[in-house]
Design a protein around this motif. Structure first.
Motif, short mmCIF file in Angstrom:
data_model
loop_
_atom_site.label_atom_id
_atom_site.label_comp_id
_atom_site.label_asym_id
_atom_site.label_seq_id
_atom_site.Cartn_x
_atom_site.Cartn_y
_atom_site.Cartn_z
N ARG A 39 -10.68 6.96 6.79
CA ARG A 39 -12.03 6.40 6.57
C ARG A 39 -12.39 5.48 7.74
NH1 ARG A 39 -11.31 3.48 1.83
NH2 ARG A 39 -11.42 5.44 0.69
N GLU A 40 -11.45 4.59 8.14
CA GLU A 40 -11.73 3.63 9.22
C GLU A 40 -11.87 4.31 10.57
OE1 GLU A 40 -9.20 -0.05 7.17
OE2 GLU A 40 -8.49 0.82 9.05
N GLU A 89 0.84 -1.19 0.00
CA GLU A 89 0.00 0.00 0.00
C GLU A 89 0.88 1.25 0.00
OE1 GLU A 89 -3.98 0.91 2.57
OE2 GLU A 89 -2.20 0.50 3.75
N ASP A 137 -2.37 6.12 0.09
CA ASP A 137 -3.54 5.24 0.12
C ASP A 137 -3.84 4.79 1.54
OD1 ASP A 137 -3.88 5.47 -2.61
OD2 ASP A 137 -2.99 3.51 -3.08
N ARG A 177 -7.32 5.33 3.71
CA ARG A 177 -7.99 4.19 4.34
C ARG A 177 -8.11 4.41 5.85
NH1 ARG A 177 -5.80 0.53 7.13
NH2 ARG A 177 -3.72 0.75 6.23
#
Length: 137
Positions: free
Chosen positions: A54-55, A43, A47, A51
């Motif tokens: 978002r989490e 990753e 990115d 992520r």
């Protein structure tokens, strides 16, 4: 020894910086940080930041620029920080945090930052101040 990267976002919105209060692990609980997490194998750091935000916060964010430098967290683990802007969503403390605060540049010293986050917070705070002076010109 391989070094694993932890990414964090200096999330900036309307001239304010987002601070997240840790709820875990116990030795970090109650201290404030820039939200983020570990880069997974394969990753990119950018990115991973998208992520993780978002989490942890339930938002979509766009990484903008990397704040120069990296800070050791523990052996084999370093912190790298990017500025980021919110694309959509309202941040909520979903994972590993129990509170969030939006801080104006003059308020960033009002929370008990984790030591490794302090240098990047200082840079982000100076960027906030510079952005406001440019916007007012």
């Amino acid at each position: 020894m391989d070094v694993r990267v932890v990414v964090a976002g200096a999330v900036i919105d309307r001239g304010r910086l987002l601070a997240a209060r840790r709820s875990a692990p116990p030795e970090l609980a109650g201290r404030w940080e820039l939200p983020g997490g570990k880069v997974e194998p394969g990753e990119s750091p950018e990115d991973a930041l998208v992520r993780e935000l978002r989490e942890e916060l339930g938002v979509e964010a766009e990484p903008l620029e990397r704040i120069p430098g990296e800070w050791p967290l523990k052996p084999g683990l370093v912190l790298r920080v990017w500025t980021a802007r919110l694309v959509s969503g309202e941040p909520r403390p979903l994972e590993d945090h129990d509170a969030l605060r939006w801080l104006a540049p003059e308020e960033t010293n009002q929370v008990d930052w984790l030591p490794q986050d302090r240098p990047a917070v200082g840079v982000a705070t100076r960027m906030l101040g510079a952005g406001e002076s440019r916007a007012g010109a």
